[in-house]
Design an enzyme around this catalytic site. Structure first.
Site, short mmCIF file in Angstrom:
data_model
loop_
_atom_site.label_atom_id
_atom_site.label_comp_id
_atom_site.label_asym_id
_atom_site.label_seq_id
_atom_site.Cartn_x
_atom_site.Cartn_y
_atom_site.Cartn_z
N ASN A 90 7.18 9.49 1.59
CA ASN A 90 6.15 10.01 2.50
C ASN A 90 6.73 11.17 3.31
O ASN A 90 7.94 11.34 3.40
CB ASN A 90 5.74 8.93 3.50
CG ASN A 90 5.00 7.81 2.85
OD1 ASN A 90 5.56 7.04 2.09
ND2 ASN A 90 3.72 7.70 3.14
N CYS A 144 5.42 4.52 -4.56
CA CYS A 144 4.74 3.29 -4.96
C CYS A 144 5.27 2.87 -6.32
O CYS A 144 5.36 3.70 -7.23
CB CYS A 144 3.24 3.55 -5.02
SG CYS A 144 2.35 2.12 -5.63
N ARG A 152 7.22 -0.64 5.39
CA ARG A 152 6.40 -1.17 4.28
C ARG A 152 6.36 -0.16 3.12
O ARG A 152 7.01 -0.35 2.10
CB ARG A 152 4.98 -1.49 4.79
CG ARG A 152 4.12 -2.29 3.84
CD ARG A 152 3.48 -1.49 2.74
NE ARG A 152 2.60 -0.43 3.21
CZ ARG A 152 2.07 0.49 2.40
NH1 ARG A 152 2.34 0.47 1.11
NH2 ARG A 152 1.31 1.45 2.88
N ASP A 153 5.66 0.94 3.31
CA ASP A 153 5.52 1.92 2.21
C ASP A 153 6.89 2.50 1.84
O ASP A 153 7.18 2.75 0.66
CB ASP A 153 4.58 3.05 2.65
CG ASP A 153 3.96 3.79 1.48
OD1 ASP A 153 4.27 3.45 0.34
OD2 ASP A 153 3.15 4.71 1.72
N HIS A 174 -2.28 10.62 5.18
CA HIS A 174 -1.12 9.91 4.62
C HIS A 174 -0.61 10.72 3.43
O HIS A 174 -1.14 10.61 2.31
CB HIS A 174 -1.59 8.51 4.19
CG HIS A 174 -0.54 7.63 3.61
ND1 HIS A 174 -0.02 6.55 4.28
CD2 HIS A 174 0.08 7.64 2.41
CE1 HIS A 174 0.88 5.93 3.53
NE2 HIS A 174 0.95 6.57 2.37
N HIS A 181 2.32 11.93 0.82
CA HIS A 181 3.66 11.86 0.21
C HIS A 181 4.11 13.30 -0.03
O HIS A 181 3.29 14.18 -0.24
CB HIS A 181 3.60 11.02 -1.08
CG HIS A 181 3.45 9.56 -0.80
ND1 HIS A 181 4.48 8.67 -0.95
CD2 HIS A 181 2.40 8.84 -0.32
CE1 HIS A 181 4.07 7.46 -0.59
NE2 HIS A 181 2.81 7.53 -0.21
C1 LIG Z 1 -3.57 -7.88 -5.96
C2 LIG Z 1 -2.59 -8.71 -6.76
C3 LIG Z 1 -2.14 -9.89 -5.95
C4 LIG Z 1 -3.31 -9.19 -8.01
O1 LIG Z 1 -2.36 -9.76 -8.91
P1 LIG Z 1 -2.81 -10.79 -10.03
O2 LIG Z 1 -1.59 -11.10 -10.82
O3 LIG Z 1 -4.01 -10.26 -10.74
O4 LIG Z 1 -3.22 -12.03 -9.09
P2 LIG Z 1 -3.90 -13.42 -9.41
O5 LIG Z 1 -4.96 -13.60 -8.38
O6 LIG Z 1 -4.28 -13.51 -10.86
O7 LIG Z 1 -2.71 -14.46 -9.13
C5 LIG Z 1 -1.55 -14.52 -9.94
C6 LIG Z 1 -0.43 -15.19 -9.17
O8 LIG Z 1 -0.08 -14.42 -8.01
C7 LIG Z 1 -0.24 -15.21 -6.82
N1 LIG Z 1 -0.76 -14.34 -5.76
C8 LIG Z 1 -1.91 -13.64 -5.76
N2 LIG Z 1 -2.05 -13.00 -4.59
C9 LIG Z 1 -0.97 -13.30 -3.84
C10 LIG Z 1 -0.57 -12.93 -2.53
N3 LIG Z 1 -1.31 -12.10 -1.76
N4 LIG Z 1 0.59 -13.41 -2.06
C11 LIG Z 1 1.36 -14.24 -2.81
N5 LIG Z 1 1.03 -14.61 -4.08
C12 LIG Z 1 -0.13 -14.16 -4.57
C13 LIG Z 1 -1.23 -16.29 -7.21
O9 LIG Z 1 -1.13 -17.40 -6.35
C14 LIG Z 1 -0.82 -16.59 -8.62
O10 LIG Z 1 0.36 -17.36 -8.59
P3 LIG Z 1 0.69 -18.43 -9.75
O11 LIG Z 1 -0.46 -19.38 -9.77
O12 LIG Z 1 0.80 -17.63 -11.02
O13 LIG Z 1 2.01 -19.01 -9.31
C15 LIG Z 1 -1.37 -7.86 -7.21
O14 LIG Z 1 -1.83 -6.88 -8.07
C16 LIG Z 1 -0.66 -7.20 -6.05
O15 LIG Z 1 -0.02 -7.87 -5.25
N6 LIG Z 1 -0.75 -5.85 -5.96
C17 LIG Z 1 -0.17 -5.09 -4.87
C18 LIG Z 1 0.81 -4.09 -5.42
C19 LIG Z 1 1.38 -3.27 -4.29
O16 LIG Z 1 1.72 -3.77 -3.24
N7 LIG Z 1 1.49 -1.96 -4.50
C20 LIG Z 1 1.96 -1.07 -3.51
C21 LIG Z 1 0.93 -0.85 -2.43
S1 LIG Z 1 0.99 0.82 -1.89
C22 LIG Z 1 -0.47 1.51 -2.18
O17 LIG Z 1 -1.28 0.89 -2.79
C23 LIG Z 1 -0.74 2.89 -1.68
C24 LIG Z 1 -0.71 3.08 -0.16
C25 LIG Z 1 -1.50 2.00 0.56
O18 LIG Z 1 0.63 3.03 0.32
C26 LIG Z 1 -1.31 4.45 0.20
C27 LIG Z 1 -0.60 5.61 -0.45
O19 LIG Z 1 0.65 5.63 -0.50
O20 LIG Z 1 -1.29 6.55 -0.86
#
Ligand SMILES: CC(C)(COP(=O)([O-])OP(=O)([O-])OC[C@H]1O[C@@H](n2cnc3c(N)ncnc32)[C@H](O)[C@@H]1OP(=O)([O-])[O-])[C@@H](O)C(=O)NCCC(=O)NCCSC(=O)C[C@@](C)(O)CC(=O)[O-]
Length: 338
Positions: A272, A263, A38-39, A230, A232
């Site tokens: 990481n 990320c 995933r990450d 965790h 990096h």
């Molecule tokens: C949170 C959101 C969804 C907000 O994103 P948004 O654009 O604000 O979402 P929304 O609620 O306004 O929806 C917009 C569109 O996205 C769809 N949608 C909405 N949610 C989903 C979903 N779950 N699955 C599938 N589709 C989805 C939703 O249905 C809609 O579709 P449309 O009507 O336009 O066709 C977005 O910002 C997002 O996905 N962010 C995640 C980004 C990410 O994965 N980053 C990497 C993570 S790693 C990390 O954070 C650090 C970590 C954990 O690893 C720790 C470390 O390393 O330190």
């Protein structure tokens, strides 16, 4: 010897005594939480087909790792690499006793996770406003509200919930982060029902010093067994940060196969801490790990070859093919090369 040198030597001796004392209290067992599928992969621009992801997970499990974060039900518009997560979860051969958690950003992602019969989800608020906006498109407070809805549902459904906090030391947008802010979010995640909170140094700026300061604060609201580390490895501090964390009695460590990672929404984040380097390090400490380093190295080479780039793991780079038995590497790591 002048006075300044004497003081330095004394300080080194004192810190060595401290290290030995604290290492004797390090748990005999460390839980490795693999985040590579995933990450590790989420930041790769070359799309990794589902069958390669599934094979990677299966190789990591075959090496003896019991927790493998396998997918992410975030928006595919935000992270295209994870867009086949449903297929990944449907195709992995689940081995009894192995945990295959997934990342979930909101209720929509949670519904998909449930359809895939997952047993554990991870929610991931940010430790800083800047990163929260870039990564989740909302403020820290809104993010926490959203994650509480997810955690409430998951706890009601009997799933385990893990919390991550990102940017626990520094943020690419807001700069240094105060440990008190991270302690406050940790407390909130535990109150939501998270069995564990993983402290993410997302951009790898932490040092043993800043990690100690962070843990002094966070351990006022959580027990060591409720925390995971965790790191990096952007600045090459991953293992020394880990040692600092182990001295506080923390027993769960996140790592990524081949040192993959980063990320897409954190400028400057690199991979990481590599699982291969972690396992070698733990062998050397005499910490019990049921992980076969030869097989982990093979898994790292498998994905690096697919991606067409050299591994980020130093151990993977230097361990030659003449090591066919992981016990030989245990001897090497313990300086017992008879
Ligand atoms: C949170 C959101 C969804 C907000 O994103 P948004 O654009 O604000 O979402 P929304 O609620 O306004 O929806 C917009 C569109 O996205 C769809 N949608 C909405 N949610 C989903 C979903 N779950 N699955 C599938 N589709 C989805 C939703 O249905 C809609 O579709 P449309 O009507 O336009 O066709 C977005 O910002 C997002 O996905 N962010 C995640 C980004 C990410 O994965 N980053 C990497 C993570 S790693 C990390 O954070 C650090 C970590 C954990 O690893 C720790 C470390 O390393 O330190």
């Amino acid at each position: 010897m002048n006075n300044v040198t004497k003081t330095c030597v004394l300080n080194i001796l004192r810190s060595n005594n401290f290290l030995q004392r604290s290492l004797s209290t390090v748990a005999p067992e460390i839980r490795i939480y693999e985040v590579g599928p995933r990450d590790g992969l989420q930041n790769e621009s070359k799309f990794v087909p589902t069958d390669i992801k599934v094979e990677l997970i299966s190789k990591i499990v075959a090496a003896g790792i019991k927790n493998v974060e396998s997918a992410s039900f975030v928006s595919p518009k935000w992270v295209k690499q994870m867009s086949d997560s449903v297929d990944v979860m449907k195709n992995i051969q689940r081995v009894p006793g192995v945990n295959y958690p997934v990342l979930v950003p909101n209720l929509k992602g949670y519904e998909t996770a449930k359809q895939c019969n997952v047993e554990e989800i991870a929610i991931f608020p940010a430790g800083s406003e800047g990163f929260s906006q870039k990564n989740l498109n909302c403020s820290v407070e809104e993010g926490l509200k959203r994650f509480k809805q997810v955690a409430d549902e998951a706890v009601r459904d009997g799933l385990r919930v893990r919390g991550y906090i990102s940017c626990v030391v520094g943020c690419p947008y807001d700069g240094p982060i105060h440990p008190k802010n991270i302690a406050k979010i940790t407390e909130q995640l535990i109150a939501m029902g998270c069995y564990e909170v993983s402290l993410g140094d997302t951009i790898g700026v932490g040092t043993a010093g800043s990690v100690r300061r962070l843990l002094h604060e966070v351990l006022t609201v959580a027990k060591p067994e409720q925390l995971a580390l965790h790191f990096h490895d952007t600045y090459g501090q991953g293992l020394s940060n880990l040692l600092a964390g182990l001295e506080f009695g923390i027993k769960t460590v996140d790592s990524s196969i081949s040192g993959l990672g980063g990320c897409p929404y954190a400028r400057g984040a690199s991979g990481n801490l590599a699982t291969e380097d972690l396992v070698y390090f733990l062998y050397g400490l005499g910490v019990n790990t049921d992980v076969d380093l030869v097989k982990i190295i093979e898994a790292g080479r498998y994905i690096s070859n697919f991606l067409g780039k050299p591994t980020e793991s130093k151990v993977n780079r230097v361990i030659s093919d003449r090591f066919t038995n992981y016990r030989d590497i245990v001897k090497l790591a313990s300086c017992n090369c008879s």
